[in-house]
Design an enzyme around this catalytic site. Structure first.
Site, PDB file in Angstrom:
ATOM      1  N   ASP A  62       0.854  -1.199   0.000  1.00 44.30           N
ATOM      2  CA  ASP A  62       0.000   0.000   0.000  1.00 44.30           C
ATOM      3  C   ASP A  62       0.885   1.243   0.000  1.00 44.30           C
ATOM      4  O   ASP A  62       1.685   1.439   0.911  1.00 44.30           O
ATOM      5  CB  ASP A  62      -0.886  -0.043   1.259  1.00 44.30           C
ATOM      6  CG  ASP A  62      -1.687   1.241   1.433  1.00 44.30           C
ATOM      7  OD1 ASP A  62      -1.910   1.943   0.417  1.00 44.30           O
ATOM      8  OD2 ASP A  62      -2.094   1.536   2.583  1.00 44.30           O
ATOM      9  N   ASN A  64      -0.219   4.554  -0.172  1.00 45.15           N
ATOM     10  CA  ASN A  64      -0.767   5.828   0.324  1.00 45.15           C
ATOM     11  C   ASN A  64      -1.420   5.733   1.692  1.00 45.15           C
ATOM     12  O   ASN A  64      -2.130   6.648   2.119  1.00 45.15           O
ATOM     13  CB  ASN A  64      -1.756   6.417  -0.697  1.00 45.15           C
ATOM     14  CG  ASN A  64      -2.965   5.517  -0.890  1.00 45.15           C
ATOM     15  OD1 ASN A  64      -3.016   4.415  -0.346  1.00 45.15           O
ATOM     16  ND2 ASN A  64      -3.937   5.991  -1.644  1.00 45.15           N
ATOM     17  N   ASP A  66      -3.899   4.033   2.943  1.00 44.18           N
ATOM     18  CA  ASP A  66      -5.339   3.813   3.177  1.00 44.18           C
ATOM     19  C   ASP A  66      -5.633   2.359   3.553  1.00 44.18           C
ATOM     20  O   ASP A  66      -6.793   1.980   3.698  1.00 44.18           O
ATOM     21  CB  ASP A  66      -6.170   4.247   1.959  1.00 44.18           C
ATOM     22  CG  ASP A  66      -5.934   3.380   0.744  1.00 44.18           C
ATOM     23  OD1 ASP A  66      -5.033   2.497   0.788  1.00 44.18           O
ATOM     24  OD2 ASP A  66      -6.640   3.568  -0.271  1.00 44.18           O
ATOM     25  N   ASP A  70      -1.996  -1.151  -3.750  1.00 37.86           N
ATOM     26  CA  ASP A  70      -2.308  -0.360  -4.936  1.00 37.86           C
ATOM     27  C   ASP A  70      -1.175  -0.430  -5.952  1.00 37.86           C
ATOM     28  O   ASP A  70      -0.141  -1.073  -5.717  1.00 37.86           O
ATOM     29  CB  ASP A  70      -2.609   1.095  -4.536  1.00 37.86           C
ATOM     30  CG  ASP A  70      -1.564   1.631  -3.562  1.00 37.86           C
ATOM     31  OD1 ASP A  70      -0.370   1.357  -3.780  1.00 37.86           O
ATOM     32  OD2 ASP A  70      -1.956   2.297  -2.571  1.00 37.86           O
ATOM     33  N   ASP A 139      -5.949 -10.023 -15.456  1.00 35.52           N
ATOM     34  CA  ASP A 139      -7.024 -10.944 -15.115  1.00 35.52           C
ATOM     35  C   ASP A 139      -8.229 -10.546 -15.965  1.00 35.52           C
ATOM     36  O   ASP A 139      -8.637  -9.378 -15.969  1.00 35.52           O
ATOM     37  CB  ASP A 139      -7.354 -10.826 -13.616  1.00 35.52           C
ATOM     38  CG  ASP A 139      -7.728 -12.165 -13.017  1.00 35.52           C
ATOM     39  OD1 ASP A 139      -8.571 -12.848 -13.614  1.00 35.52           O
ATOM     40  OD2 ASP A 139      -7.190 -12.513 -11.947  1.00 35.52           O
ATOM     41  N   ASP A 241     -10.557 -15.829 -15.997  1.00 35.46           N
ATOM     42  CA  ASP A 241     -11.324 -16.284 -14.842  1.00 35.46           C
ATOM     43  C   ASP A 241     -12.429 -17.262 -15.261  1.00 35.46           C
ATOM     44  O   ASP A 241     -13.203 -16.962 -16.176  1.00 35.46           O
ATOM     45  CB  ASP A 241     -11.957 -15.027 -14.205  1.00 35.46           C
ATOM     46  CG  ASP A 241     -12.502 -15.255 -12.825  1.00 35.46           C
ATOM     47  OD1 ASP A 241     -11.696 -15.487 -11.909  1.00 35.46           O
ATOM     48  OD2 ASP A 241     -13.738 -15.181 -12.661  1.00 35.46           O
ATOM     49  N   GLU A 294      -8.571 -20.346 -16.394  1.00 32.78           N
ATOM     50  CA  GLU A 294      -8.939 -21.006 -15.144  1.00 32.78           C
ATOM     51  C   GLU A 294     -10.159 -21.880 -15.416  1.00 32.78           C
ATOM     52  O   GLU A 294     -11.182 -21.375 -15.884  1.00 32.78           O
ATOM     53  CB  GLU A 294      -9.266 -19.971 -14.062  1.00 32.78           C
ATOM     54  CG  GLU A 294      -9.489 -20.622 -12.708  1.00 32.78           C
ATOM     55  CD  GLU A 294     -10.373 -19.820 -11.760  1.00 32.78           C
ATOM     56  OE1 GLU A 294     -10.285 -20.024 -10.546  1.00 32.78           O
ATOM     57  OE2 GLU A 294     -11.192 -19.006 -12.242  1.00 32.78           O
ATOM     58  N   HIS A 366      -4.869 -16.999  -4.808  1.00 31.90           N
ATOM     59  CA  HIS A 366      -5.724 -16.187  -3.936  1.00 31.90           C
ATOM     60  C   HIS A 366      -7.021 -16.888  -3.540  1.00 31.90           C
ATOM     61  O   HIS A 366      -7.787 -16.350  -2.742  1.00 31.90           O
ATOM     62  CB  HIS A 366      -6.036 -14.861  -4.638  1.00 31.90           C
ATOM     63  CG  HIS A 366      -6.900 -15.077  -5.855  1.00 31.90           C
ATOM     64  ND1 HIS A 366      -6.464 -15.756  -6.972  1.00 31.90           N
ATOM     65  CD2 HIS A 366      -8.178 -14.717  -6.115  1.00 31.90           C
ATOM     66  CE1 HIS A 366      -7.439 -15.806  -7.863  1.00 31.90           C
ATOM     67  NE2 HIS A 366      -8.499 -15.186  -7.373  1.00 31.90           N
ATOM     68  N   ASP A 367      -7.294 -18.048  -4.118  1.00 33.96           N
ATOM     69  CA  ASP A 367      -8.512 -18.796  -3.786  1.00 33.96           C
ATOM     70  C   ASP A 367      -8.235 -20.009  -2.906  1.00 33.96           C
ATOM     71  O   ASP A 367      -9.159 -20.741  -2.551  1.00 33.96           O
ATOM     72  CB  ASP A 367      -9.190 -19.307  -5.072  1.00 33.96           C
ATOM     73  CG  ASP A 367      -9.740 -18.188  -5.928  1.00 33.96           C
ATOM     74  OD1 ASP A 367     -10.123 -17.142  -5.376  1.00 33.96           O
ATOM     75  OD2 ASP A 367      -9.777 -18.368  -7.165  1.00 33.96           O
TER      76      ASP A 367
HETATM   77  C1  GLC Z   1     -12.380 -17.255  -9.876  1.00 36.16           C
HETATM   78  C2  GLC Z   1     -11.522 -16.312  -9.068  1.00 36.16           C
HETATM   79  C3  GLC Z   1     -12.165 -16.096  -7.746  1.00 36.16           C
HETATM   80  C4  GLC Z   1     -13.507 -15.461  -7.976  1.00 36.16           C
HETATM   81  C5  GLC Z   1     -14.359 -16.286  -8.936  1.00 36.16           C
HETATM   82  C6  GLC Z   1     -15.486 -15.475  -9.462  1.00 36.16           C
HETATM   83  O1  GLC Z   1     -12.439 -18.517  -9.329  1.00 36.16           O
HETATM   84  O2  GLC Z   1     -10.221 -16.788  -8.992  1.00 36.16           O
HETATM   85  O3  GLC Z   1     -11.389 -15.307  -6.892  1.00 36.16           O
HETATM   86  O4  GLC Z   1     -14.183 -15.323  -6.770  1.00 36.16           O
HETATM   87  O5  GLC Z   1     -13.647 -16.725 -10.061  1.00 36.16           O
HETATM   88  O6  GLC Z   1     -15.015 -14.465 -10.299  1.00 36.16           O
HETATM   89 CA    CA Z   2      -3.628   2.264  -1.067  1.00 36.89          CA
END
Ligand code: GLC
Ligand code: CA
Length: 595
Positions: A62, A64, A66, A70, A139, A241, A294, A366-367
């Site tokens: 981050d 700034n 907040d 970013d 993405d 995605d 994905e 991230h999932d």
């Molecule tokens: C994909 C993404 C996930 C998101 C889902 C809906 O699985 O990686 O983070 O919640 O699609 O977009």
């Molecule tokens: Ca920020």
């Protein structure tokens, strides 16, 4: 056995991505030129020896204060990423979004959300990444939009709006019930009734994420146009995605059985959609790109079709088998770790995509929960197991993906109450279980601890200062309390640095042709402690052997390593000729003139 310098730059075959594109400096100082005129010493595209790093912008850095990561934060860490040696940065979504699903609900595809910065800053990031020889992968979230996207606002306004058919609208069934029985990935039904017209719209994810109707050619053209717009800006590819879900199972949507049990993704139209996208976007646009789709639920046979270069669909896919085998009836119901089952899955994906197609290699994103907590021992053997899995993954055939923080062995969190969690999936699941099904809150929370997506979304741990050096303000989600000891500063100063180990693995992929392209063979598939495999060069003269003790116990069984093999790399100090593998010890051996 190292490859000639130019291989990875000039390897993109014309049949995959053709056309002109300005030269892009690359990591080793050479340039990438037009794939149609450049010499092609091998038929292997550049990404066959590239490594991708995933940035989850909200949680990375981050700039700034907040509390939200970013673009400025990412720019400030580009040298860190260059030092790691990665080739491609995949950025999770930064487009304008109401952030119900942390940006996977997009309300404008052609801008940057002010929380992350703006388009000028994005352009600067792109230029600075390119200067360092790193490519940027965006993405692409086009199975659905946000319900605040202008397209959906129009679509929902009346039954005869020109964009009505851009989404999936259906009247209630004659008995007044929903169009079919599909459920959303984030709990509850996949159909929501909209007051304006009284009809239902489809959302495979949150209520705020209506699904686009890819059967409508106007939708497809609008998406392709947007993709070309990003390519014009200079981005180098897309991570798509849930892209197999764009092709709905039409029989199930309108069928008499209400769709129950039939599943909703990977309809037969999918290949046509992806081929059309390739034609309209990548083939029609100069450049050398990389695409990864994905695809939850796809088989090796499906993936071989999607990634067959002659079919011009995708370069690689993210499959889900190895992140779905270790739970019961739903993802929050974890099963004990089963090494033999994991080896069978990863080994099968290696061999079944050996002749045609290409693998993406990942153990976390991230999932998913943190890989060291899920597959390793994140207390006593945190560093050892983090590096063991790094070696096991990075020596396979395919393109490795490093998720932010894995390169320092970041772990899961166990927040005290559901109020500490931010992820819509975990929060909805908790509410549904506790409020509707009367489940025990402690039991549901235990499932979230083990498998919730926020495990991977806590702020990146840079140093031991306040908020782990992620932000000067209060972070949007709490920092993992282990940050005073687990952070990039500590790790990089340590003798057994995870970061340094990743660097070595990434460098090997760049320089060693057997690592990039060698044939894979799983060894001792039934061994409950040992993950072992061999990689053999295309001409059979060079062989690498990985042996990894994925357990808390020493392993004294004979190893499948021939006498005379040399140790290339290990995750623990070398012990001379001692064949015993210590807990979570992994070694890489080379056998010259193998056959
Ligand atoms: C994909 C993404 C996930 C998101 C889902 C809906 O699985 O990686 O983070 O919640 O699609 O977009
Ligand atoms: Ca920020």
């Amino acid at each position: 056995m190292s490859r000639r310098n130019g291989d990875r730059e000039h390897g993109s075959p014309a049949l995959i991505h053709s056309g002109q594109r300005p030269e892009l400096p690359t990591r080793n100082g050479t340039t990438m030129t037009d794939a149609t005129t450049a010499p092609r010493p091998t038929p292997h595209p550049w990404w066959t020896n590239a490594v991708v790093y995933q940035v989850y912008p909200r949680s990375f850095a981050d700039s700034n204060g907040d509390g939200i990561g970013d673009i400025g934060g990412i720019r400030s860490k580009l040298d860190y990423l260059a030092e790691l040696g990665i080739d491609v940065l995949w950025l999770s979504p930064m487009y304008p979004s109401p952030q119900h699903d942390n940006g996977y609900d997009i309300s404008d595809y052609r801008d940057i959300d002010p929380v992350f910065g703006d388009l000028d800053e994005f352009d600067a990031l792109l230029a600075e990444a390119h200067e360092r020889g790193m490519r940027i992968m965006m993405d692409l979230v086009v199975n659905h939009t946000s319900d605040e996207h202008a397209w959906f606002r129009e679509s929902r306004s009346s039954v005869d709006n020109p964009k009505r058919d851009w989404y999936w609208w259906r009247p209630a069934r004659p008995d007044g019930d929903r169009p079919n029985d599909w459920t959303s990935a984030f709990s509850g039904p996949a159909w929501t009734r909209d007051e304006t017209t009284g009809e239902y719209y489809l959302h495979l994810f949150a209520t705020e994420q209506p699904d686009l109707n890819w059967e409508n050619p106007e939708v497809r053209e609008a998406v392709y146009d947007m993709m070309r717009w990003w390519l014009d800006r200079g981005v180098d590819g897309f991570r798509m995605d849930v892209i197999n879900l764009i092709a709905k199972n039409l029989d199930a949507i309108d069928g008499a059985d209400r769709g129950s049990g039939l599943g909703f993704g990977t309809g037969p139209q999918i290949h046509g959609f992806l081929q059309e996208m390739h034609r309209e976007v990548f083939a029609a646009h100069p450049g050398s790109y990389v695409t990864v789709g994905e695809m939850p639920g796809v088989s090796t046979a499906d993936a071989a079709l999607f990634t067959d270069p002659l079919r011009r669909e995708l370069d690689m896919v993210f499959q889900f088998e190895h992140v779905s085998f270790d739970h019961g009836s739903h993802k929050f119901d974890p099963l004990p770790f089963d090494l033999v089952a994991l080896k069978e899955i990863l080994g099968r994906w290696q061999t079944e995509l050996a002749e045609t197609g290409w693998n993406s290699l990942y153990l976390g994103n991230h999932d998913q929960p943190r890989l060291v907590s899920r597959f390793g021992n994140d207390t006593v053997y945190r560093v050892e197991s983090a590096t063991l899995w790094a070696l096991v993954l990075h020596l396979m055939r395919g393109t490795p993906y490093v998720y932010q923080g894995d390169e320092i062995g970041m772990t899961n969190v166990t927040f005290a109450t559901i109020d500490d969690y931010r992820d819509i999936e975990s929060v909805n699941h908790y509410r549904e279980q506790v409020e509707q099904f009367d489940a025990s809150p402690a039991a549901v929370l235990a499932g979230v601890h083990a498998r919730g997506r926020d495990n991977a979304r806590t702020p990146m741990q840079w140093d031991s200062s306040a908020h782990a050096g992620f932000s000067t303000g209060d972070p949007w989600i709490a920092v993992n309390p282990n940050y005073p000891t687990v952070n990039t500063e500590e790790d990089r100063a340590a003798a057994d640095s995870v970061f340094a180990f990743y660097r070595q693995l990434i460098a090997l992929r760049h320089t060693d042709a057997t690592v990039a392209l060698g044939r894979f063979e799983l060894l001792e598939p039934q061994h409950p402690q040992l993950f072992a495999y061999a990689r053999t060069s295309e001409d059979g003269t060079d062989r690498l052997i990985v042996v990894a003790n994925a357990s808390d116990e020493p392993l004294t069984d004979p190893l499948p390593v021939p006498a005379g093999a040399t140790l290339v790399l290990g995750n623990q100090p070398a012990t001379g000729d001692d064949p015993t593998l210590r807990p979570w010890e992994a070694r890489l051996y080379r056998v010259g003139s193998a056959l």
